[in-house]
Design an enzyme around this catalytic site. Structure first.
Site, PDB file in Angstrom:
ATOM      1  N   GLU A  12      -0.756   2.942 -14.142  1.00 22.34           N
ATOM      2  CA  GLU A  12      -1.321   3.578 -15.025  1.00 22.34           C
ATOM      3  C   GLU A  12      -2.899   4.939 -14.509  1.00 22.34           C
ATOM      4  OE1 GLU A  12       0.447   2.832 -19.000  1.00 22.34           O
ATOM      5  OE2 GLU A  12       0.013   1.382 -17.708  1.00 22.34           O
TER       6      GLU A  12
ATOM      7  N   PRO B 209       0.588  -1.387  -0.034  1.00 20.76           N
ATOM      8  CA  PRO B 209       0.084  -0.293   0.071  1.00 20.76           C
ATOM      9  C   PRO B 209       0.479   1.370  -0.036  1.00 20.76           C
ATOM     10  CG  PRO B 209      -0.610  -1.848   1.696  1.00 20.76           C
ATOM     11  CD  PRO B 209       0.596  -1.980   1.360  1.00 20.76           C
TER      12      PRO B 209
END
Ligand code: MOS
Length: 754
Positions: free
Chosen positions: A721, A648
Site C-alpha cells: 500500500e 525485489p
C-alpha cells in the site's frame, strides 16, 4: 534475517505462477468447473432511497430458460446481512423491502444461460416508494456524527494543547482539502459460484480473506462453519474491494440450494460500483503552526468521511497523520456523514491515501510560508519517536528515502519560486511528499512437508491477489529448508488449509513469511533432534540447535548429510509440521479468533514498545501547459524503505503500481455522483478516468535497504500500500510549484487551473 549465499530469499525472482497466469492455466474463481451450473443475474435498484412496493415478475418469468427469481418476498428470511467492518448497522438487500442506496440488489434471476438470466433481469419491473436521497457532504437530509473510535478503544490522537499553540503561532497554515469517491475496478469482476453437496457448501469467489468469507457466510446462513469451504486460488485484482464480505454471496448460495444445482454469478462492471465497496469522499481541515525556523509546534487535523445511512465505516487516517512529524501539540477528530449510499470500504491504503494528501499538501504550504525547501522542512521535523505516545519507531528511514530520491532526481537544481521553471509553453513544477504505511502483522498458521527426495510443500489459506504471494512463500521455504525454489510447491487459496489473516493492510508478507519460517524451523528441529540421537550418523551427540538445512542437506561444522538420509531417518514418506505463529503483542486468543474468521491484525508493529511504519518519499516533475493548462507528469522518483524485501522483483511492481495509482488519484480518478439522484454516473471503464501508459512517465523506484529487528523476526514491514500514499500530494505540490495555484480538491483537472 541472515541469508546464506545460496539462498533465494531476497533475490529478484520471477513469479513461480507467472507462466500459469499468462497461459490461462491459473484458475480464477469463476473458472472453476462445476457440473451443470445455472446462471444468476442481479437486479439492482434504480432509486437511492425508499422501498420496493412491488416487483412484477411475469414478463421476466416468461423468458425461456428462467428457473427462479429471488426477492425479499420469497427468500428474505433465509440470510442475514454480512458483518460490518465498523460500528453501526448494515444495509440490507433481499432481507427487507428497504432501499438504502442506488444499485442495491433487489432481486436475483437464475436461468439456464447467462443470456436468459440477463434478459429476464432486464424485464423485472420494480415499483418503488421513492424518497428524496442525500448523496454526499452538504446534501439535504444527511446526518453527521463523530466516528466510533478505533478498534483499539483509544480515542483520536491528542497531545498537549493544539489550540493554544495555534493561537500563538509564529507561522500558521489553515487550509481545507477534499478527496473524491473512487472505485477500485479490478479487472476480475465480482463473481460467485456456489455448489452444495448435501449440507456442505463450496463457494468459489475471489476474496482477500478465505476464512473470513467462510465464517461470515456460515453465520449469514446459520450453517456450521465446518460445512462451508471457500476456494480462491488466484484473484484478478482486489485492492481492498474483495476484503470484506458482500451481500451477493449468501443469496447465490440460497439460489443454489433452492435449485439443487450449482449457480454462477458474474456481476457486471457497473454493478461492481454498488454491490461492493469503494473509497469514500473525504474532507479535511488542517492547521499547522511552526516556529520561523521550521519546527512544528501544533498540528490539528479534522477529517470527515461519507458512509452509508446505518454503517459507521470510516478510516480515520488521523491515526497516521498525527504520528508523521515531531510535534508537541496535536489535536485530531473524525466525523462521519451518513448519506444514501452503499457502504464504503478498504481501498489501497484506505486511511493514508486521503489523509496524507491533506497533511502533505499542508506541509508544502508551510514550506512556502517559511520560504524553506520542502524536503528540509521534513528533515527538521523528522523524529525517532512517535509524537503521540512517545514510543520509538522500530526503524524510520524517511530522510534516507528523501536523500536518495533527491540525488537521483536532481532536486538541488530546483528553483523554489513558483512558475520560475519553464520549457517553452510548458511550466515545470517539482513537488515532493512523504509516503508511509503502518507495518501490520497478524497470526497465521501454516503446514510444511518435506520428503527424503528433497521436495517441500507449503500449505496455507493465503491469498494471491496479484502481489506475488506464491513466490514470496516459496522463496521463504526454499531459504529455510535449504532447497531450490523449484523444489517447493506452494498451495494457497482454500479455506480447507490453515488460516491466515485478510490479505489487507499490507500484512500478507509479514504474517505468512513469519509463519512459514516457524513451520520450517520446527521441521529442521525435528530432523536435527533425530540426527543427533543417531550415534552412527555424522551428527551423533551434536547440539541440535546448530544443525542447519542448506543445499539439500543437513549440515554442521563441515559435515553434510543429504536429505535422503536426514529425512529418511524419520520417514519414508513425508515429514509434515503444522505451525501457528502469534506475533508478539497480540492477545492469547488471537489464533482462536483467526480460526473463527475474525479479523485480527496488529497495527503499527508487533511490539508494545515501538511504533512501526514503512516510509518513503515521492519526487515528481509535472509540466503544465501555459495556455491549455493540460497537466502531464514528466518524471517520478520514489524511494521506499520497508524492512526486509523478500522478492525485489515483485516488490518493485508493488511500489510502482502504488505510485502510478497515486498519480491517478491526483489527476484522473473520480466517481461522479448525480447529486439529485445519488447515483454514480461514470460507472464503467470507459468514463472512469485512469492513467494509461502515455500518462505514466519516466518512473523510477528506489528500494532503500533497511533492517528492522523489532517489527517481526523476519523484519518485514509490508509494501502493498505504501506506494500510493502521498503521491497525490506530491503531484499537487508540483502543480503549485509550476503554476502558483494550490489545488486542494482532487482530482486536479485542467479546468481547476484555468
Ligand atoms: Mo488493502 S485496501 O487493506 O486490501
Amino acid at each position: 534475517m541472515a541469508a546464506d549465499a545460496t539462498s533465494p530469499f531476497g533475490q529478484p525472482t520471477p513469479r513461480i505462477d507467472g507462466v500459469a497466469k499468462v497461459t490461462g492455466a491459473a484458475r480464477y474463481a469463476s473458472d472453476e468447473p462445476v457440473a451443470h451450473p445455472a446462471y444468476a443475474c442481479l437486479v439492482t435498484s434504480a432509486i437511492a432511497r425508499g422501498r420496493v412496493r412491488a416487483l412484477h415478475l411475469e414478463r421476466a418469468k416468461a423468458v425461456p430458460g428462467v428457473l427462479d427469481i429471488l426477492t425479499h418476498d420469497n427468500v428474505g428470511a433465509q440470510a442475514t446481512p454480512p458483518p460490518q467492518l465498523s460500528g453501526g448497522g448494515s444495509t440490507t438487500t433481499l432481507e427487507t423491502d428497504q432501499v438504502w442506496h442506488d444499485g442495491q440488489i433487489i432481486a436475483v434471476v437464475v436461468a439456464e444461460t447467462f443470456e436468459a438470466a440477463r434478459e429476464a433481469a432486464h424485464r423485472v419491473e420494480a415499483d418503488y416508494v421513492v424518497e428524496e436521497p442525500g448523496a454526499t457532504f452538504g446534501s439535504p437530509g444527511v446526518t453527521t456524527e463523530p466516528h466510533h473510535p478505533a478498534q483499539s478503544g483509544e480515542g483520536d490522537p491528542k497531545v498537549g494543547d493544539a489550540a493554544a499553540a495555534l493561537a500563538r503561532a509564529e507561522v500558521r497554515i489553515d487550509a481545507r482539502y477534499s478527496t473524491p469517491t473512487q472505485h477500485h475496478n479490478p479487472i476480475e469482476l465480482f463473481t460467485t459460484t456456489c455448489v452444495w453437496d448435501g449440507p456442505k457448501l463450496t463457494i468459489y469467489e475471489p476474496t482477500q480473506f478465505m476464512w473470513g468469507l467462510k465464517s461470515a457466510v456460515a453465520k449469514q446462513l446459520k450453517l456450521d462453519p465446518a460445512d462451508v469451504r471457500t476456494v480462491s486460488r488466484y484473484v484478478g485484482g482486489a485492492f481492498g474491494s474483495k476484503g470484506s464480505v458482500s451481500s451477493r454471496t449468501a443469496w447465490i448460495a440460497v439460489a443454489a440450494r433452492r435449485l439443487g444445482r450449482p449457480v454462477k454469478l458474474a456481476a457486471s462492471r457497473d454493478q461492481g460500483f454498488t454491490i461492493a465497496t469503494y473509497r469514500a469522499e473525504t474532507r479535511h481541515h488542517l492547521q499547522l503552526a511552526a516556529t520561523r525556523d521550521g519546527r512544528l509546534t501544533a498540528l490539528s487535523h479534522e477529517g470527515s468521511e461519507v458512509t452509508s445511512r446505518p454503517s459507521g465505516y470510516n478510516v480515520a487516517g488521523v491515526d497516521t497523520t498525527a504520528r508523521m512529524y515531531a510535534c508537541p501539540n496535536i489535536s485530531t477528530s473524525v466525523s462521519v456523514v451518513h448519506a444514501d449510499r452503499n457502504t464504503p470500504g478498504f481501498m489501497r491504503a484506505p486511511a493514508e491515501t486521503p489523509y496524507m494528501f491533506a497533511l502533505e499538501s499542508a506541509m508544502d504550504e508551510l514550506a512556502y510560508a517559511l520560504q524553506m525547501d520542502p524536503i528540509e522542512l521534513r528533515r527538521i521535523n523528522d523524529t525517532r519517536t512517535d509524537p503521540v505516545d512517545g514510543k520509538p519507531f522500530s526503524s524510520r528511514s524517511l530522510m534516507q528515502c528523501f536523500d536518495q530520491a533527491a540525488a537521483r532526481f536532481g532536486w538541488s537544481r530546483r528553483d523554489p519560486r513558483p512558475g520560475s521553471m519553464r520549457d517553452g509553453d510548458w511550466l515545470i513544477g517539482w513537488g515532493c511528499a512523504t509516503a508511509c504505511y503502518p507495518s501490520n502483522i497478524g497470526p497465521a498458521a501454516c503446514r510444511v512437508s518435506l520428503t527424503p527426495e528433497g521436495k517441500a510443500a507449503v500449505h496455507l489459506a493465503a491469498h494471491e491477489i496479484g502481489t506475488g504471494a506464491y513466490t514470496t512463500i516459496a522463496l521463504t521455504a526454499a531459504h529455510a529448508l535449504g532447497l531450490k525454489v523449484e523444489d517447493v510447491t506452494v498451495v494457497l487459496g482454500d479455506s480447507d488449509l490453515p488460516p491466515v489473516p485478510v490479505a489487507g493492510g499490507s500484512n500478507n508478507a509479514a504474517s505468512t513469511v513469519n509463519a512459514t519460517l516457524k513451520a520450517c524451523e520446527e521441521l529442521r528441529a525435528r530432523l536435527a533432534a533425530a540426527a543427533v540421537q543417531d550415534r552412527a550418523g555424522p551428527f551423533g551427540g551434536a547440539d541440535p540447535a546448530r544443525l542447519q538445512l542448506q543445499g539439500g542437506a543437513l549440515v554442521w561444522s563441515g559435515r553434510r548429510e543429504p536429505l535422503a538420509k536426514a529425512v529418511g531417518r524419520v520417514t519414508a514418506g513425508a515429514l509434515e509440521v503444522h505451525a501457528e505463529n502469534v506475533p508478539e503483542g497480540l492477545p492469547p486468543d488471537a489464533m482462536a479468533k483467526l480460526y473463527q474468521g475474525t479479523p485480527v491484525l496488529l497495527r503499527g508493529g508487533s511490539r508494545k514498545d515501538a511504533t512501526a511504519y514503512a516510509f518513503g518519499a515521492h519526487l515528481v516533475e509535472v509540466r503544465v501547459h501555459r495556455l491549455t493548462c493540460e497537466i502531464r507528469v514528466g518524471r517520478v522518483v520514489s524511494a521506499f524503505a520497508a524492512g526486509t524485501i523478500v522478492n525485489p522483483l515483485t516488490a518493485y511492481s508493488q511500489f510502482m503500481g502504488g505510485t502510478i495509482w497515486g498519480l491517478s488519484a491526483a489527476l484522473h480518478e473520480q466517481t461522479e455522483i448525480d447529486l439529485r439522484t445519488a447515483r454514480y454516473v461514470n460507472d464503467n471503464l470507459a468514463d472512469y478516468s485512469i492513467p494509461v501508459n502515455a500518462d505514466v512517465p519516466d518512473l523510477q523506484i528506489i528500494i532503500v535497504p533497511e533492517q528492522d529487528r523489532t517489527v517481526n523476526p523476519a523484519g518485514i514491514k509490508g509494501i502493498g500500500e505504501i506506494g500510493i500514499v502521498g503521491m497525490n500530494a506530491a503531484v499537487a505540490n508540483a502543480v503549485f510549484h509550476a503554476t502558483g495555484k494550490r489545488i486542494r480538491d482532487l482530482p486536479i483537472r485542467p479546468e481547476k487551473l484555468l
